[in-house]
Design a protein around this motif. Structure first.
Motif, PDB file in Angstrom:
ATOM      1  N   LEU A 228      47.657  38.058  40.163  1.00  0.00           N
ATOM      2  CA  LEU A 228      47.067  39.391  40.067  1.00  0.00           C
ATOM      3  C   LEU A 228      46.903  39.812  38.612  1.00  0.00           C
ATOM      4  O   LEU A 228      45.891  40.424  38.241  1.00  0.00           O
ATOM      5  CB  LEU A 228      47.929  40.407  40.812  1.00  0.00           C
ATOM      6  N   PHE A 229      47.889  39.491  37.783  1.00  0.00           N
ATOM      7  CA  PHE A 229      47.806  39.820  36.367  1.00  0.00           C
ATOM      8  C   PHE A 229      46.633  39.098  35.715  1.00  0.00           C
ATOM      9  O   PHE A 229      45.836  39.701  34.975  1.00  0.00           O
ATOM     10  CB  PHE A 229      49.121  39.452  35.678  1.00  0.00           C
ATOM     11  N   ARG A 230      46.500  37.814  35.994  1.00  0.00           N
ATOM     12  CA  ARG A 230      45.410  37.046  35.397  1.00  0.00           C
ATOM     13  C   ARG A 230      44.056  37.507  35.924  1.00  0.00           C
ATOM     14  O   ARG A 230      43.070  37.559  35.187  1.00  0.00           O
ATOM     15  CB  ARG A 230      45.630  35.554  35.659  1.00  0.00           C
ATOM     16  N   ALA A 231      44.010  37.887  37.209  1.00  0.00           N
ATOM     17  CA  ALA A 231      42.768  38.413  37.774  1.00  0.00           C
ATOM     18  C   ALA A 231      42.388  39.733  37.112  1.00  0.00           C
ATOM     19  O   ALA A 231      41.199  39.993  36.856  1.00  0.00           O
ATOM     20  CB  ALA A 231      42.922  38.598  39.283  1.00  0.00           C
ATOM     21  N   ALA A 232      43.392  40.570  36.834  1.00  0.00           N
ATOM     22  CA  ALA A 232      43.129  41.849  36.174  1.00  0.00           C
ATOM     23  C   ALA A 232      42.586  41.631  34.763  1.00  0.00           C
ATOM     24  O   ALA A 232      41.654  42.319  34.329  1.00  0.00           O
ATOM     25  CB  ALA A 232      44.401  42.690  36.130  1.00  0.00           C
ATOM     26  N   LEU A 233      43.144  40.655  34.042  1.00  0.00           N
ATOM     27  CA  LEU A 233      42.628  40.345  32.712  1.00  0.00           C
ATOM     28  C   LEU A 233      41.177  39.878  32.784  1.00  0.00           C
ATOM     29  O   LEU A 233      40.324  40.308  31.994  1.00  0.00           O
ATOM     30  CB  LEU A 233      43.481  39.261  32.048  1.00  0.00           C
ATOM     31  N   GLY A 234      40.910  38.996  33.735  1.00  0.00           N
ATOM     32  CA  GLY A 234      39.548  38.496  33.890  1.00  0.00           C
ATOM     33  C   GLY A 234      38.573  39.607  34.240  1.00  0.00           C
ATOM     34  O   GLY A 234      37.448  39.656  33.719  1.00  0.00           O
ATOM     35  N   ALA A 235      38.993  40.525  35.128  1.00  0.00           N
ATOM     36  CA  ALA A 235      38.126  41.634  35.526  1.00  0.00           C
ATOM     37  C   ALA A 235      37.867  42.569  34.349  1.00  0.00           C
ATOM     38  O   ALA A 235      36.754  43.090  34.182  1.00  0.00           O
ATOM     39  CB  ALA A 235      38.748  42.397  36.691  1.00  0.00           C
ATOM     40  N   ALA A 236      38.885  42.790  33.522  1.00  0.00           N
ATOM     41  CA  ALA A 236      38.721  43.665  32.361  1.00  0.00           C
ATOM     42  C   ALA A 236      37.719  43.074  31.372  1.00  0.00           C
ATOM     43  O   ALA A 236      36.844  43.786  30.847  1.00  0.00           O
ATOM     44  CB  ALA A 236      40.069  43.894  31.683  1.00  0.00           C
TER      45      ALA A 236
END
Length: 265
Positions: A228-236
């Motif tokens: 989830l953390f890595r997905a949030a970084l990618g989305a940002a």
């Protein structure tokens, strides 16, 4: 609700045939958002906590950040399990003292791993001494999830060593056992058949077995880890590049409310 009842509630979420899907947060807002979305139990991700603080993961560098976050998350209306890497110490008494502090704060579970910063596995008997010390200090109050990195670290032993370590950790008092990186359903089934009622935790991988397949193999908990953390970084980054967003994006007021309800309790 008392600490004992919260521990029992968390333990009972590890059900055969219906694994606990545990999302992992990296800060107060992400944990509060997951709790508000209906996830009764939320874990933390050591990679997320470390990277958010500009520190390396898995090296014992984030003890202060982890403890500070845990004390804040304990005020949420959720069952919180904290990833404490290898315990932030090689001394059983010091790891037990940390576990006691977290239990006293209202945390219901911890992950303790046997992987070392140098890429090796901690000596089996020493890891069992740590788990036993934690069990003696907080048994029945804190769900101790004993993680082995036999499938996580390059060059580590695989199935036979995994079974040996899981059995030893179970006898040392672990409430559950965790094997990140393990995706072979036949190996998973073999391991769960020898664990009796001790829940096996695996790490979700988008390209790995599905939740129903893991349930069929006997898994009782599936963690999201740093996904989830890595997905949030990618989305940002994607939003910054395209100046557009997709999916449900919380409003300013909704995001502010995540901290306002708990931060100053």
């Amino acid at each position: 609700m008392t600490t004992l009842l919260r521990y029992e509630e968390f333990r009972d979420l590890h059900r055969a045939g219906a694994p606990l899907l545990l999302p992992n947060a990296w800060d107060h807002a992400s944990a509060a958002a997951l709790a508000a979305a209906g996830f009764r139990a939320v874990g933390t991700t050591s990679l997320g906590v470390a990277a958010a603080a500009g520190l390396p993961d898995g090296t014992g560098a984030t003890r202060a950040e982890t403890v500070r976050l845990a004390h804040g998350l304990a005020r949420l209306d959720a069952l919180i399990s904290v990833d404490i890497e290898g315990g932030f110490s090689d001394h059983p008494a010091e790891v037990a003292a940390l576990a006691t502090e977290l239990a006293d704060a209202g945390i219901v579970g911890v992950n303790i791993e046997d992987g070392r910063p140098d890429g090796t596995l901690r000596d089996l008997s020493h890891q069992c001494d740590i788990l036993h010390a934690v069990r003696e200090a907080v048994g029945g109050r804190l769900f101790v999830n004993a993680r082995t990195d036999t499938y996580w670290l390059p060059g580590a032993g695989k199935a036979p060593e995994t079974g040996r370590r899981l059995g030893a950790y179970r006898r040392a008092g672990a409430d559950g056992v965790f094997v990140p990186g393990l995706r072979d359903l036949s190996v998973i089934s073999e391991l769960t058949s020898g664990l009796e009622d001790t829940p096996l935790n695996t790490l979700h991988a988008p390209e790995g077995p599905s939740l129903p397949e893991l349930a069929e193999a006997g898994v009782r908990r599936v963690s999201c880890g740093s996904l989830l953390f890595r997905a949030a970084l990618g989305a940002a980054v994607a939003a910054a590049r395209n100046l557009s967003v997709s999916g449900d994006v919380p409003s300013y007021a909704e995001t502010q409310a995540l901290s306002g309800a708990f931060a100053f309790a």
